[in-house]
Design a protein around this motif. Structure first.
Motif, short mmCIF file in Angstrom:
data_model
loop_
_atom_site.label_atom_id
_atom_site.label_comp_id
_atom_site.label_asym_id
_atom_site.label_seq_id
_atom_site.Cartn_x
_atom_site.Cartn_y
_atom_site.Cartn_z
N ARG A 1 -6.27 1.24 12.20
CA ARG A 1 -5.29 2.32 12.02
C ARG A 1 -5.26 2.77 10.56
N ASP A 2 -4.69 1.98 9.67
CA ASP A 2 -4.67 2.39 8.25
C ASP A 2 -6.09 2.41 7.69
N THR B 1 3.90 1.71 0.03
CA THR B 1 3.08 2.80 0.58
C THR B 1 2.15 3.44 -0.45
N HIS C 1 -0.63 -1.28 -0.59
CA HIS C 1 -1.78 -0.42 -0.90
C HIS C 1 -2.26 -0.70 -2.32
O1 KIV Z 1 1.57 2.62 4.01
C1 KIV Z 1 2.47 2.76 4.84
O2 KIV Z 1 3.63 2.96 4.52
C2 KIV Z 1 2.10 2.69 6.25
C3 KIV Z 1 3.22 2.61 7.22
C4 KIV Z 1 3.02 3.49 8.40
C5 KIV Z 1 3.44 1.17 7.60
O3 KIV Z 1 0.95 2.62 6.58
#
Ligand code: KIV
Ligand code: ZN
Length: 531
Positions: free
Chosen positions: A20-21, A188, A220
């Motif tokens: 997903r990410d 995020t 991140h």
């Molecule tokens: O980085 C983020 O905030 C996300 C959320 C959807 C968990 O990927």
């Protein structure tokens, strides 16, 4: 598996979001077949939760999540601990998204809905245009609605690390009362430092003390701190960590699974936590992610980079020979970088081949096994010893050609100086029609690519071309990775392997063009909805 003293070390939930990410890495779009293959591998690796996609974003994503939910963990990819992994889908905090997420995961042995809403002032004011009170209402509604559908619900206050701490505590308390079973704290935009993020997690843990909620961290890497922040969160009481293989992900990426896991493994003296990851499968999983996404691993990347266990200096080499512990805090075998356990050759039979495939995580039906065995025999005729990495590269090609699109049958190149490099290609299109085209180029690869362009007919530009060898030796397969873009700026990667690097180059280019046209179809279906 993890180092000794496991019984006394508390267990951490490893939530993998590569599908997903990770897929939000530019050019890393994965097709349904590749997603299923990767999900199976993640299951074998031993992740606890697979975030399989964002079903409201596109019908393709919904289909892929559904297939993963139906198949992973119930087939040959059942994880070492016996339990199938939880399959999770992402949803914005709106009922339509939550319905789509549930439609994706409901058939999983252990389904989870993950819903999110930004809580920071900048997002509330400028993106959502919600007051603080309205934000809390939306969280309450989304989480309680998701809980009516699914017993396992995760909530993420997006941009948590830039959210006023008191408001963040209010938001997580609302989510907990509404029924969230896991509350994830995302950094995020990769903003906080480990000391700050650890303190934030400690506050959230304190806020949720006495509830059964598991606190999670999602970091991140914009400032290169994703792994450090994830570990700081675990030290501060988080018991779930969200990661991607090779650290791929939006912008600078996410915390890398292999780094977080190996820190817990190597530094149990410092932080007494453990995971359920079979660390000996880390290297093969890293290679698979790199091949499927086309995102290459930098050579000096911790744990999985080509140089991670290479010693160049004479002093280091001398030390390693006397005692590896002088310069190695991890042994390569711990992450699966030892020599191939079993090397196959042209006299190996179908049974030995099938057994090795199963051990490597491939679960092929009879027809696919027939093609794989035929390809293996052809490879073994050209290459004396066929190791695991050769098999992985070969199956990567087969997986691509089985995913629809144009397929290379043959090519012939006339090259050398002086002269005009000329290529002839024979390609089968998605409707099964065979085409033969000839082109002249500045070199053999250019000539082949021009001939392919004539068959495929897409307007594309080659952005990047890399070639490296799969294993050592003069008969090694070459692996080519390309990035291609279309006239709308969409980028796709392609990968191909062969003992002939011109053939590998052609396969990689066709793979990139096929992925590009698949992503065009997908973009049309999803009309650009993305987090
Ligand atoms: O980085 C983020 O905030 C996300 C959320 C959807 C968990 O990927
Ligand atoms: Zn993220």
């Amino acid at each position: 598996m993890t180092a000794g003293g496991e019984g006394t070390r508390e267990r951490v939930v490893v939530f993998d979001t590569t599908l997903r990410d990770g897929e939000q890495s530019p050019g890393a779009t994965l097709g349904a077949v590749a997603k299923l293959r990767l999900a199976r591998q993640l299951s074998l690796l031993g992740v606890d939760v697979i975030e399989a996609g964002f079903p409201a974003a596109s019908s393709d994503d919904l289909r892929a999540v559904r297939r993963i939910a139906e198949l992973v963990g119930t087939d040959g990819s059942r994880r070492a601990e016996g339990r199938p992994p939880t399959v999770c889908a992402l949803a914005r905090a709106v009922r339509g998204d939550i319905d789509a997420a549930w439609a994706g995961v409901r058939s999983a042995a252990s389904p989870r809905i993950h819903t999110f809403l930004a809580t920071s002032e900048i997002h509330r004011q400028h993106k959502l245009r919600l007051t603080a009170e309205q934000t809390l209402d939306r969280i309450r509604d989304a989480v309680s609605y998701a809980r009516c559908l699914c017993p396992d619900v995760e909530f993420s206050p997006e941009d948590a690390s830039r959210t006023e701490i008191d408001f963040l505590c209010e938001a997580v308390a609302v989510a907990a009362v509404a029924g969230a079973t896991t509350i994830n704290v995302p950094d995020t935009v990769g903003y906080e430092t480990p000391t700050e993020f650890g303190a934030r997690i400690a506050r959230v843990v304190e806020q949720l003390a006495g509830t059964p909620v598991i606190v999670s961290a999602h970091c991140h890497d914009d400032l290169g701190l994703a792994t450090a922040n994830s570990v700081a969160a675990l030290a501060a009481g988080a018991r779930q960590v969200e990661v991607t293989v090779n650290g791929i992900g939006e912008r600078a990426g996410n915390a890398a699974l292999e780094e977080v896991v190996m820190i817990l493994d190597a530094r149990a003296d410092w932080l007494s936590l453990r995971t359920g990851i079979d660390t000996t499968r880390i290297a093969e999983t890293s290679r698979l992610v790199s091949d499927l996404t086309g995102v290459r691993v930098q050579p000096h990347k911790a744990i999985v980079g080509a140089n991670a266990f290479a010693h160049e200096s004479g002093i280091h080499q001398d030390g390693i020979l006397k005692n590896p512990a002088t310069y190695e805090i991890l042994c390569p075998e711990a992450v699966g970088l030892g020599p191939s356990v079993l090397v196959l050759g042209k006299h190996s039979g179908r049974h030995a081949f099938r057994v090795r495939l199963t051990e490597l995580g491939y679960d092929l039906e009879e027809a696919a096994l027939d093609s794989a065995f035929a390809a293996f025999k052809a490879l073994a005729d050209r290459k004396k010893n066929v190791g695991d990495r050769d098999i992985e590269a070969m199956l990567g090609d087969l997986l691509e050609s089985g995913a629809g699109g144009h397929r290379l049958v043959d090519l012939q190149v006339v090259s050398g100086r002086p002269g005009m490099p000329t290529a002839t290609v024979r390609i089968i299109d998605p409707d099964g029609v065979e085409h033969v085209e000839v082109a002249v180029g500045t070199g053999p690869v250019d000539a082949v690519y021009r001939a392919i362009d004539r068959v495929v007919g897409t307007e594309s530009e080659l952005l990047e071309f890399n070639v490296h060898s799969v294993t050592e030796g003069i008969d090694a397969q070459g692996k080519v990775t390309v990035h291609v873009s279309d006239n709308k700026g969409r980028v796709a990667s392609g990968v191909g392997a062969d003992t002939d690097i011109i053939v590998a180059s052609a396969k990689a280019y066709l793979c990139g063009l096929n992925r590009l046209s698949a992503s065009v179809a997908q973009a049309g279906a999803s009309a650009g909805r993305r987090t």
